[in-house]
Design a protein around this motif. Sequence first.
Motif, short mmCIF file in Angstrom:
data_model
loop_
_atom_site.label_atom_id
_atom_site.label_comp_id
_atom_site.label_asym_id
_atom_site.label_seq_id
_atom_site.Cartn_x
_atom_site.Cartn_y
_atom_site.Cartn_z
N LEU A 302 0.86 -1.18 0.00
CA LEU A 302 0.00 0.00 0.00
C LEU A 302 0.90 1.23 0.00
CD1 LEU A 302 -2.55 -1.17 2.74
CD2 LEU A 302 -2.84 -1.26 0.24
N VAL A 303 0.38 2.33 -0.54
CA VAL A 303 1.15 3.57 -0.60
C VAL A 303 0.30 4.69 0.00
CG1 VAL A 303 2.29 5.25 -2.12
CG2 VAL A 303 2.20 2.83 -2.77
N THR A 304 0.89 5.51 0.86
CA THR A 304 0.17 6.69 1.34
C THR A 304 1.05 7.93 1.17
OG1 THR A 304 0.93 6.87 3.63
CG2 THR A 304 -0.81 5.24 3.19
N GLY A 305 0.42 9.08 1.31
CA GLY A 305 1.15 10.34 1.16
C GLY A 305 1.59 10.90 2.50
N GLU A 306 1.67 10.05 3.51
CA GLU A 306 2.04 10.55 4.82
C GLU A 306 3.52 10.94 4.89
OE1 GLU A 306 -1.02 7.96 7.57
OE2 GLU A 306 0.40 6.97 6.25
N SER A 307 3.76 11.96 5.71
CA SER A 307 5.13 12.40 5.93
C SER A 307 5.28 12.59 7.43
CB SER A 307 5.33 13.69 5.14
OG SER A 307 6.15 14.58 5.83
N LEU A 308 6.44 12.33 7.93
CA LEU A 308 6.59 12.27 9.39
C LEU A 308 6.35 13.64 10.03
CD1 LEU A 308 7.17 10.19 11.52
CD2 LEU A 308 9.59 10.75 11.35
N GLY A 309 5.41 13.66 11.00
CA GLY A 309 5.18 14.87 11.79
C GLY A 309 4.38 15.95 11.11
N GLN A 310 3.87 15.70 9.89
CA GLN A 310 3.17 16.77 9.17
C GLN A 310 1.86 17.17 9.86
OE1 GLN A 310 0.94 16.68 5.33
NE2 GLN A 310 2.99 16.99 4.50
N VAL A 311 1.10 16.17 10.26
CA VAL A 311 -0.13 16.44 11.03
C VAL A 311 -0.17 15.43 12.18
CG1 VAL A 311 -1.50 17.43 9.16
CG2 VAL A 311 -1.47 14.96 9.47
#
Length: 413
Positions: A302-311
Amino acid sequence: MTEAISDTKAAQSGARKAGATEETVVVVRLGEITLKKRNRPLFVRQLGRNIRHAVRGLGVRDIEWGPNRILIKAGPSLDWPELRDRLRRVFGLQNFSLCQRLPWDVDAIREGVLQQAAERSFESFRITVQRSDKRFPGTSQELERMLGALVKEASGARVDLSHPEETFQVEIMPGGAYLHTERIDGAAGLPVGVSGRVVALLSGGIDSPVAAWRTMSRGCEVAFVHFQSFPYLDASSRDKAIVLVRELTRWQHKSRLHVVSFGEVQHQIVASCPAPLRVVLYRRFMLRIGQAIAERERAEALVTGESLGQVSSQTLSNLATIDNATTLPVLRPLVGLDKEAIIREARELGTYETSIEPDQDCCTLFTPRNPATHSTIAQAEAAESALDVAALVKLALANVETLEFSWPEQAQA
Ligand code: ATP
Ligand code: MG
């Protein structure tokens, strides 16, 4: 990332469309693929398929493989501006040039270079000769000097090796010399299809299209899943997802988008679980449903657009709680990027303008005032014990709308 799609240099060379002849050849230079040893034939075959698909209907006669090069043989009806745009979106190409093929012969090269020089106006120039066929007489330097002197005399322009206005480049390969004046950057990366299939969770936001694009650039074929809260919210996020998938399909030629109605899952989470955990629980369900769709798609991650600490949902502990809901690897290509860098990529990719249009995203439905920035798997499991998880996943899966995309849309064989 490629350079901006419409630069003036490229636009100028588009004017050459009418001048294409039987001897017009696009020479493509390969990137990372040339480093592969054992898997090379597989990579090369996939790249060949991708290029053949991309060039359909544009007046290409034949495609031939040379050493670390691909020769796309064009006919007089070549649509170069369109071909150029399509090739820029084929992963695995380092760069490419629109060339005139000259006979394997010094006099013919001389004549060809002089003719091209006569068609252009410039005050400074350089000549670059590359002999990938070493049987050709003389050294590259000798040829450069000889051609340089000729062009200088004919044009009156001066030689400038560091910032020339025009560069005449001659590549001598077995069977011909290829003359061109411009190298166009390719998208680099690996050919789509060589790294298997993944399912990307695509919101209408800025990040997830960039994340999906980045996995494509590493050779993955991407299927998309979008969650919407219809009928609790309107269908605007779905409309955006459709536009985004259409754009991303230009890079992989075929896509499927699964639109999942997620409102009921959210409704039950809100009714039965602690408010601060809502967003983390939404994500856990997204991954569970994503995994089931990945099985249908025969996808391996699976792929997500999460980035560490963004929200708040993207802290390390929350990411761990989220990941626990799936047995598939979760790829997060943006994990180390800051928002500005992601926005830059989205702009270059051409998805930014769509992403910033207002929509009613499912994550805005019942968002708690104080979402948890820290969570544990145990807390999530305790919260979910109030729900029939399997039944909710099943319900969501029973309400999936699947849309097919292909590009170029009216490709002719
Ligand atoms: P994006 O810009 O991609 O929406 P974001 O920074 O807004 O990301 P979140 O809203 O926390 O972050 O979402 C994190 C990730 O979860 C998204 O990048 C996406 O992969 C997935 N996601 C969120 N909402 C949806 C949705 N409605 N449909 C599909 N995936 C979603
Ligand atoms: Mg979002």
